[in-house]
Structure formats: C-alpha cells, structure tokens
Scaffold this motif. Structure first.
Motif, PDB file in Angstrom:
ATOM      1  N   ALA A  61      23.399  57.876  46.855  1.00 20.37           N
ATOM      2  CA  ALA A  61      22.884  58.080  45.503  1.00 20.37           C
ATOM      3  C   ALA A  61      23.333  59.425  44.928  1.00 20.37           C
ATOM      4  O   ALA A  61      23.448  59.587  43.707  1.00 20.37           O
ATOM      5  CB  ALA A  61      21.353  58.000  45.507  1.00 20.37           C
ATOM      6  N   ALA A  62      23.598  60.374  45.837  1.00 19.39           N
ATOM      7  CA  ALA A  62      24.074  61.696  45.412  1.00 19.39           C
ATOM      8  C   ALA A  62      25.578  61.693  45.135  1.00 19.39           C
ATOM      9  O   ALA A  62      26.160  62.749  44.849  1.00 19.39           O
ATOM     10  CB  ALA A  62      23.742  62.728  46.468  1.00 19.39           C
ATOM     11  N   GLY A  63      26.198  60.514  45.242  1.00 18.10           N
ATOM     12  CA  GLY A  63      27.607  60.387  44.908  1.00 18.10           C
ATOM     13  C   GLY A  63      28.572  60.573  46.063  1.00 18.10           C
ATOM     14  O   GLY A  63      29.780  60.671  45.857  1.00 18.10           O
ATOM     15  N   LYS A  64      28.036  60.590  47.277  1.00 18.47           N
ATOM     16  CA  LYS A  64      28.892  60.799  48.440  1.00 18.47           C
ATOM     17  C   LYS A  64      29.326  59.464  49.043  1.00 18.47           C
ATOM     18  O   LYS A  64      28.596  58.474  48.966  1.00 18.47           O
ATOM     19  CB  LYS A  64      28.153  61.636  49.483  1.00 18.47           C
ATOM     20  CG  LYS A  64      27.726  62.999  48.948  1.00 18.47           C
ATOM     21  CD  LYS A  64      27.110  63.861  49.998  1.00 18.47           C
ATOM     22  CE  LYS A  64      26.610  65.176  49.399  1.00 18.47           C
ATOM     23  NZ  LYS A  64      27.672  65.930  48.695  1.00 18.47           N
ATOM     24  N   THR A  65      30.495  59.462  49.627  1.00 19.70           N
ATOM     25  CA  THR A  65      30.968  58.303  50.375  1.00 19.70           C
ATOM     26  C   THR A  65      30.421  58.424  51.790  1.00 19.70           C
ATOM     27  O   THR A  65      30.687  59.408  52.482  1.00 19.70           O
ATOM     28  CB  THR A  65      32.500  58.255  50.403  1.00 19.70           C
ATOM     29  OG1 THR A  65      32.994  58.155  49.064  1.00 19.70           O
ATOM     30  CG2 THR A  65      32.988  57.064  51.224  1.00 19.70           C
ATOM     31  N   VAL A  66      29.661  57.432  52.210  1.00 19.12           N
ATOM     32  CA  VAL A  66      28.982  57.489  53.504  1.00 19.12           C
ATOM     33  C   VAL A  66      29.539  56.412  54.427  1.00 19.12           C
ATOM     34  O   VAL A  66      29.622  55.238  54.053  1.00 19.12           O
ATOM     35  CB  VAL A  66      27.457  57.308  53.361  1.00 19.12           C
ATOM     36  CG1 VAL A  66      26.779  57.416  54.724  1.00 19.12           C
ATOM     37  CG2 VAL A  66      26.892  58.346  52.402  1.00 19.12           C
ATOM     38  N   THR A  67      29.931  56.815  55.618  1.00 15.46           N
ATOM     39  CA  THR A  67      30.430  55.883  56.622  1.00 15.46           C
ATOM     40  C   THR A  67      29.602  56.052  57.887  1.00 15.46           C
ATOM     41  O   THR A  67      29.487  57.160  58.407  1.00 15.46           O
ATOM     42  CB  THR A  67      31.911  56.154  56.958  1.00 15.46           C
ATOM     43  OG1 THR A  67      32.685  56.093  55.757  1.00 15.46           O
ATOM     44  CG2 THR A  67      32.431  55.138  57.965  1.00 15.46           C
ATOM     45  N   ARG A  68      29.018  54.964  58.345  1.00 17.23           N
ATOM     46  CA  ARG A  68      28.234  55.003  59.576  1.00 17.23           C
ATOM     47  C   ARG A  68      29.045  54.371  60.708  1.00 17.23           C
ATOM     48  O   ARG A  68      29.586  53.273  60.565  1.00 17.23           O
ATOM     49  CB  ARG A  68      26.908  54.254  59.417  1.00 17.23           C
ATOM     50  CG  ARG A  68      26.018  54.321  60.670  1.00 17.23           C
ATOM     51  CD  ARG A  68      24.809  53.403  60.554  1.00 17.23           C
ATOM     52  NE  ARG A  68      23.895  53.798  59.500  1.00 17.23           N
ATOM     53  CZ  ARG A  68      22.871  54.624  59.660  1.00 17.23           C
ATOM     54  NH1 ARG A  68      22.647  55.166  60.853  1.00 17.23           N
ATOM     55  NH2 ARG A  68      22.073  54.920  58.650  1.00 17.23           N
ATOM     56  N   ILE A  69      29.088  55.074  61.840  1.00 17.20           N
ATOM     57  CA  ILE A  69      29.729  54.541  63.037  1.00 17.20           C
ATOM     58  C   ILE A  69      28.649  54.369  64.092  1.00 17.20           C
ATOM     59  O   ILE A  69      28.064  55.344  64.569  1.00 17.20           O
ATOM     60  CB  ILE A  69      30.836  55.476  63.556  1.00 17.20           C
ATOM     61  CG1 ILE A  69      31.913  55.677  62.487  1.00 17.20           C
ATOM     62  CG2 ILE A  69      31.454  54.907  64.833  1.00 17.20           C
ATOM     63  CD1 ILE A  69      33.024  56.609  62.896  1.00 17.20           C
ATOM     64  N   ALA A  70      28.378  53.131  64.430  1.00 13.71           N
ATOM     65  CA  ALA A  70      27.293  52.843  65.373  1.00 13.71           C
ATOM     66  C   ALA A  70      27.558  51.528  66.072  1.00 13.71           C
ATOM     67  O   ALA A  70      27.949  50.543  65.439  1.00 13.71           O
ATOM     68  CB  ALA A  70      25.951  52.784  64.653  1.00 13.71           C
ATOM     69  N   GLY A  71      27.370  51.531  67.371  1.00 17.42           N
ATOM     70  CA  GLY A  71      27.518  50.317  68.153  1.00 17.42           C
ATOM     71  C   GLY A  71      26.188  49.882  68.745  1.00 17.42           C
ATOM     72  O   GLY A  71      25.138  50.479  68.470  1.00 17.42           O
ATOM     73  N   ALA A  72      26.258  48.881  69.586  1.00 18.66           N
ATOM     74  CA  ALA A  72      25.043  48.363  70.204  1.00 18.66           C
ATOM     75  C   ALA A  72      24.450  49.342  71.204  1.00 18.66           C
ATOM     76  O   ALA A  72      23.257  49.316  71.493  1.00 18.66           O
ATOM     77  CB  ALA A  72      25.335  47.025  70.884  1.00 18.66           C
ATOM     78  N   ASP A  73      25.290  50.215  71.760  1.00 12.78           N
ATOM     79  CA  ASP A  73      24.830  51.238  72.695  1.00 12.78           C
ATOM     80  C   ASP A  73      25.783  52.426  72.627  1.00 12.78           C
ATOM     81  O   ASP A  73      26.741  52.432  71.841  1.00 12.78           O
ATOM     82  CB  ASP A  73      24.728  50.689  74.126  1.00 12.78           C
ATOM     83  CG  ASP A  73      26.043  50.106  74.628  1.00 12.78           C
ATOM     84  OD1 ASP A  73      27.115  50.504  74.122  1.00 12.78           O
ATOM     85  OD2 ASP A  73      26.007  49.245  75.523  1.00 12.78           O
ATOM     86  N   ARG A  74      25.518  53.443  73.437  1.00  7.92           N
ATOM     87  CA  ARG A  74      26.328  54.670  73.395  1.00  7.92           C
ATOM     88  C   ARG A  74      27.790  54.424  73.746  1.00  7.92           C
ATOM     89  O   ARG A  74      28.680  55.113  73.241  1.00  7.92           O
ATOM     90  CB  ARG A  74      25.724  55.717  74.338  1.00  7.92           C
ATOM     91  CG  ARG A  74      25.782  55.340  75.823  1.00  7.92           C
ATOM     92  CD  ARG A  74      24.928  56.258  76.665  1.00  7.92           C
ATOM     93  NE  ARG A  74      23.511  56.138  76.323  1.00  7.92           N
ATOM     94  CZ  ARG A  74      22.538  56.871  76.874  1.00  7.92           C
ATOM     95  NH1 ARG A  74      22.835  57.787  77.776  1.00  7.92           N
ATOM     96  NH2 ARG A  74      21.293  56.689  76.520  1.00  7.92           N
ATOM     97  N   TYR A  75      28.039  53.426  74.579  1.00 13.95           N
ATOM     98  CA  TYR A  75      29.408  53.147  75.009  1.00 13.95           C
ATOM     99  C   TYR A  75      30.217  52.515  73.878  1.00 13.95           C
ATOM    100  O   TYR A  75      31.377  52.881  73.645  1.00 13.95           O
ATOM    101  CB  TYR A  75      29.387  52.258  76.248  1.00 13.95           C
ATOM    102  CG  TYR A  75      28.569  52.863  77.359  1.00 13.95           C
ATOM    103  CD1 TYR A  75      29.054  53.919  78.122  1.00 13.95           C
ATOM    104  CD2 TYR A  75      27.270  52.413  77.622  1.00 13.95           C
ATOM    105  CE1 TYR A  75      28.290  54.505  79.122  1.00 13.95           C
ATOM    106  CE2 TYR A  75      26.500  52.986  78.621  1.00 13.95           C
ATOM    107  CZ  TYR A  75      27.006  54.034  79.363  1.00 13.95           C
ATOM    108  OH  TYR A  75      26.241  54.622  80.343  1.00 13.95           O
ATOM    109  N   GLN A  76      29.587  51.594  73.185  1.00 15.61           N
ATOM    110  CA  GLN A  76      30.273  50.975  72.053  1.00 15.61           C
ATOM    111  C   GLN A  76      30.429  51.960  70.898  1.00 15.61           C
ATOM    112  O   GLN A  76      31.463  51.978  70.222  1.00 15.61           O
ATOM    113  CB  GLN A  76      29.528  49.730  71.577  1.00 15.61           C
ATOM    114  CG  GLN A  76      30.298  48.951  70.514  1.00 15.61           C
ATOM    115  CD  GLN A  76      29.604  47.679  70.092  1.00 15.61           C
ATOM    116  OE1 GLN A  76      28.382  47.638  69.968  1.00 15.61           O
ATOM    117  NE2 GLN A  76      30.378  46.627  69.876  1.00 15.61           N
ATOM    118  N   THR A  77      29.404  52.792  70.682  1.00 21.77           N
ATOM    119  CA  THR A  77      29.517  53.816  69.641  1.00 21.77           C
ATOM    120  C   THR A  77      30.684  54.737  69.939  1.00 21.77           C
ATOM    121  O   THR A  77      31.484  55.064  69.057  1.00 21.77           O
ATOM    122  CB  THR A  77      28.211  54.621  69.529  1.00 21.77           C
ATOM    123  OG1 THR A  77      27.153  53.756  69.105  1.00 21.77           O
ATOM    124  CG2 THR A  77      28.354  55.751  68.527  1.00 21.77           C
TER     125      THR A  77
END
Length: 351
Positions: free
Chosen positions: A132-148
C-alpha cells in the motif's frame, strides 16, 4: 548484481587495506583494538545500525531484505539474497513492524521489499502495508526451512534456466545444517560478498528439495559447513561435496571459515569481527553479514560464557601479526551479547 571481490577492491574500503604478509609488523599495531561496536538497544536496532553503516546515504538503497527477528532460522540464507541485491537485512516481529525498522526502510528509500519466511512469521498484513506504501514486495517461503533455503538459492537464477547473474551456475554453494545454525551464520559475509547460495540439510539425510536445488543450480564447488556431527559423511557424499569447513565447535568452525575467507575469498587479513556465540545472539550475526561482507571482514564467535574462549583466542593470537593500525576490530551486538570484558580480552590477545 554479482559482485567480484578482489584484493585490489578491498584495499580501497574505508579504514581497510590489504598488504603482503611480509609487510606486516611482527605484532599488532598498538592502535588496533576491538572498539568499533555496531549495536542498538535490541536486535531490531542493531540491524538498523548495521544497515546505516552499509548504506549511510539517505534514499540510496533500492532493496531491503526482511526476516523475523525471533525466527532467524527462516533467514539463515538471507545473506545470499541480500548480497544479490546489495541490500541490508532488517528485522520485523510477528505482532508488528518495529518503529526503528519502518524508519530505516523509509530512510533507505527502498522500493523493493524482500520477505523471507511464511505468513506465520511475517503476516500478510505487513506485506499488504508495504504494498500500500507503493513498494514492490516479494515473499520467498517454502513449506519448511529447507525448501525456503532452496527457493532463496534459486533467486539469482539457475544453470538450467540460464538466467543466473553470471549467465551460468554460481561459482560455489555452501551446504549447512538446518538445525546447528551458527555454521551458516559464520559464512554469511562470504555468501553476501561472493553471491554464494546457502542450502540447508539435516544431519543424516539430504532433503530432496536440497538435492534438487543442487542439481538445478549446476554448481560443482560444494562446500559443507560444520563437523560430521552436524552434517554426516553420508550427506557429504550424497551432496557430491568438494570441501568441508568444520571444527569441533561452532567457534572452531567459524575460525576455519575465517581462514577460508582470507586465504581464498580475498577477505581482509587486517580486520576481524566478534559476535556472540549463543543461539540467542544469532540475530546479530545475521544482520552483520551485509556489512562484514561489504568490508571483507570475517566473523568470529565468542564462547558460550561470553568470553573469547580458547578457540577464538588461539585464532586471534595466531593472526595477531596481521592486525595493524590500518585494520578494524569490529563488534556486532550490544554488551549483553559481546561483553566489554570480552572485547578487552580480545584486544589484549592481539597486542
């Protein structure tokens, strides 16, 4: 962005220099001390202090990497992504974004926010607020720490995709324990500076997502971090690893990584940094990675009792001829993480 670290480039860093071994004095310069402390009243403010050192110019950063400050396991590999973007690592909390973090993102002028970790650690509401503040947001997340970790490692592209910043595979990949987290943290500055991904494994089994990531990255140089107690010989073989940097403790492994950084990764031999050696101080080590990486400074861990301990003391004593007045003794974290007595003891060791 892929940074190429050379000895010449290190020589122009503020307060740093690289000289030939034969040119250093027989002992540390009288002025060398562990007196450059980067710290705030808590882990969030310490990360901000490190960010301000990395990028002192207001409005000059385009990217920032965000990790939950109390769940740094999600961000063990954040140093690689931050290095790709020449970005700092800042912390948030699940309940709310700390005011110091918000202020620093605003000061940096970052247009791109990279979140590492799932919505249980960094809620969607925070992501939405940044959007909403105008930033491009990318989330990197997997099912667990290994996939992340695998997803983060592939953020720069893979050999199969042909869109890696080098146009091919990364030059090297680190493989670290997903539970004994200190080993990955010790390698964070190298990962930031040299764009080496960090993949995670279990002690006795190489996760399928990690094996797949290794294949897709297409990197032949695979360096295992930690002893056989952290990563077994069976996993080393299964991963087709080419080298192990592992000692009898996290402190010992950190000294081996420090030697590796200065001997083969063009890190500065005249400067060194201290961080806390407990799991509770892991956040300071992660936030330190961008600054230490940009300055070419290896990290050493204190012992669990808050003293330099035998292993780190021995390393400092062995290398004290390198620590000259042109180098810097860094400390990341407040006195609860790195007591002043420990800093004084480390200084005394190199004098």
């Amino acid at each position: 962005m892929n940074k190429s670290f050379t000895t010449a480039s290190l020589a122009v860093l503020v307060g740093l220099g690289a000289t030939l071994a034969g040119a250093v004095p027989a002992q540390a310069a009288a002025g060398f001390a562990f007196d450059d402390r980067i710290a705030g009243p808590d882990r969030f403010a310490t990360a901000v202090a490190a960010s301000q050192l990395l990028e002192p110019t207001d409005g000059a950063a385009t990217d920032v990497v965000i990790v939950n400050g109390y769940a740094t396991i999600d961000g063990l590999t954040a140093s690689y992504l931050a290095g790709l973007k020449s970005a700092p690592i800042l912390y948030t909390d699940t309940a709310a974004v700390p005011a110091v973090t918000t202020a620093e993102i605003d000061r940096l002028g970052a247009a791109n926010v990279w979140i590492i970790g799932g919505t249980n650690r960094i809620p969607t509401a925070q992501e939405d607020a940044w959007k909403a503040a105008g930033k491009t947001v990318t989330r990197i997340a997997g099912a667990d720490r290994y996939q992340t970790a695998a997803l983060v490692a592939e953020a720069g592209g893979t050999a199969e995709e042909g869109d890696n910043p080098n146009g091919n595979a990364p030059e090297q990949v680190f493989i670290a324990s997903g539970t004994a987290t200190a080993d990955a943290l010790a390698a964070g500055p190298i990962a930031w500076a040299r764009n080496y991904p960090i993949l995670l494994t279990e002690a006795g089994t190489l996760p399928e997502v990690t094996q797949t990531a290794l294949e897709e990255l297409g990197t032949d140089e695979r360096v295992v971090l930690g002893s056989t107690g952290s990563i077994s010989e069976a996993v080393y073989t299964q991963a087709d690893a080419t080298q192990r940097l592992g000692g009898t403790s996290r402190q010992d492994t950190a000294t081996q990584i420090a030697d590796y950084a200065t001997s083969s990764q063009n890190f500065d031999t005249q400067s060194v940094a201290l961080v806390g050696g407990t799991d509770a101080t892991a956040a300071d080590a992660l936030a330190a990675a961008p600054v230490a990486g940009s300055q070419g400074v290896p990290l050493l861990f204190l012992d669990f009792d808050g003293t330099p301990g035998a292993t780190t003391t021995a390393y400092l004593s062995e290398h004290k001829a390198n620590y000259t007045g042109r180098g810097t003794g860094w400390i990341f974290g407040g006195t609860s993480a790195v007591p002043q007595a420990a800093a004084d003891a480390a200084t005394a060791t190199v004098q």
